[in-house]
Write a protein that holds these residues in place. Structure first.
Motif, PDB file in Angstrom:
ATOM      1  N   PHE A  17       0.745  -1.089   0.033  1.00 40.83           N
ATOM      2  CA  PHE A  17      -0.051   0.075   0.044  1.00 40.83           C
ATOM      3  C   PHE A  17       0.942   1.216   0.067  1.00 40.83           C
ATOM      4  O   PHE A  17       1.771   1.443   0.739  1.00 40.83           O
ATOM      5  CB  PHE A  17      -0.939   0.027   1.248  1.00 40.83           C
ATOM      6  CG  PHE A  17      -2.122  -0.773   1.179  1.00 40.83           C
ATOM      7  CD1 PHE A  17      -3.405  -0.436   0.594  1.00 40.83           C
ATOM      8  CD2 PHE A  17      -1.898  -2.144   1.513  1.00 40.83           C
ATOM      9  CE1 PHE A  17      -4.218  -1.185   0.509  1.00 40.83           C
ATOM     10  CE2 PHE A  17      -3.103  -3.091   1.281  1.00 40.83           C
ATOM     11  CZ  PHE A  17      -4.255  -2.532   1.022  1.00 40.83           C
TER      12      PHE A  17
ATOM     13  N   SER B 211      -3.397   4.611  -1.811  1.00 38.89           N
ATOM     14  CA  SER B 211      -4.089   3.255  -1.801  1.00 38.89           C
ATOM     15  C   SER B 211      -4.818   3.052  -0.453  1.00 38.89           C
ATOM     16  O   SER B 211      -5.824   2.468  -0.255  1.00 38.89           O
ATOM     17  CB  SER B 211      -3.568   2.266  -2.452  1.00 38.89           C
ATOM     18  OG  SER B 211      -2.406   1.841  -1.562  1.00 38.89           O
TER      19      SER B 211
ATOM     20  N   THR C 190      -8.871   2.764   0.002  1.00 38.31           N
ATOM     21  CA  THR C 190      -9.433   1.575   0.680  1.00 38.31           C
ATOM     22  C   THR C 190     -10.316   2.014   2.032  1.00 38.31           C
ATOM     23  O   THR C 190     -11.524   1.347   2.160  1.00 38.31           O
ATOM     24  CB  THR C 190      -8.260   0.590   1.285  1.00 38.31           C
ATOM     25  OG1 THR C 190      -7.890   0.290   0.317  1.00 38.31           O
ATOM     26  CG2 THR C 190      -8.895  -0.798   1.795  1.00 38.31           C
TER      27      THR C 190
END
Length: 160
Positions: free
Chosen positions: A137, A141, A145
């Motif tokens: 990640f 990102s 999420t």
């Protein structure tokens, strides 16, 4: 571990929508632990233990309450958000705290299993294999999420 959250919450003020506050809390945690990957990789093993943890928990619960989440669902949604955040922060830190040789080895292993897959058995893997990356990640990102989970919060108040 709590001292990391104490630092992360320096200057925090409860302002904005419930969603903006939850994004702020999660990014403060990400940023604080990203600076300390050796410590952050173990964060999922230790429960909250002091004033930093108390403040993050309180603000998360308050934001969910302010969102209009039904009272009986607030603990469940708190758990979902915190488990997701802590897990992703810990996984990111573990991957970042390994040496370059280990990181390269993991990427190579992933490349071998994706590009070497048998199309008869793994047609989707073969089709998408060149375009997927190993688990990992970035801050962006991570935020994307978290936003997906926030979209699912049973809020009765404005989402923006």
């Amino acid at each position: 571990m709590d001292h990391v959250l104490v630092q992360a919450m320096q200057g925090y003020r409860r302002q904005g929508t419930w969603r903006a506050r939850l994004v702020d809390l999660t990014l403060r945690s990400w940023d604080a632990y990203a600076a300390l990957p050796q410590l952050a990789k173990d964060v999922s093993h230790y429960p909250g233990s002091g004033p930093g943890s108390q403040l993050v928990i309180e603000e998360t619960l308050q934001a969910l309450s302010d969102a209009g989440v039904p009272e009986k669902l607030i603990p469940e949604w708190y758990h979902r958000l915190v488990t997701l955040s802590v897990s992703l922060i810990s996984a990111h830190a573990a991957s970042q705290s390994s040496g370059l040789t280990e990181q390269k080895r993991r990427r190579e292993t992933f490349r071998v299993i994706t590009l070497g897959a048998d199309p008869a058995d793994f047609p989707a893997l073969v089709h998408y294999g060149r375009r997927i990356e190993p688990v990992g990640f970035t801050r962006e990102s991570f935020l994307a999420t978290v936003e997906l989970v926030l979209d699912a919060v049973p809020a009765r108040q404005e989402r923006s």
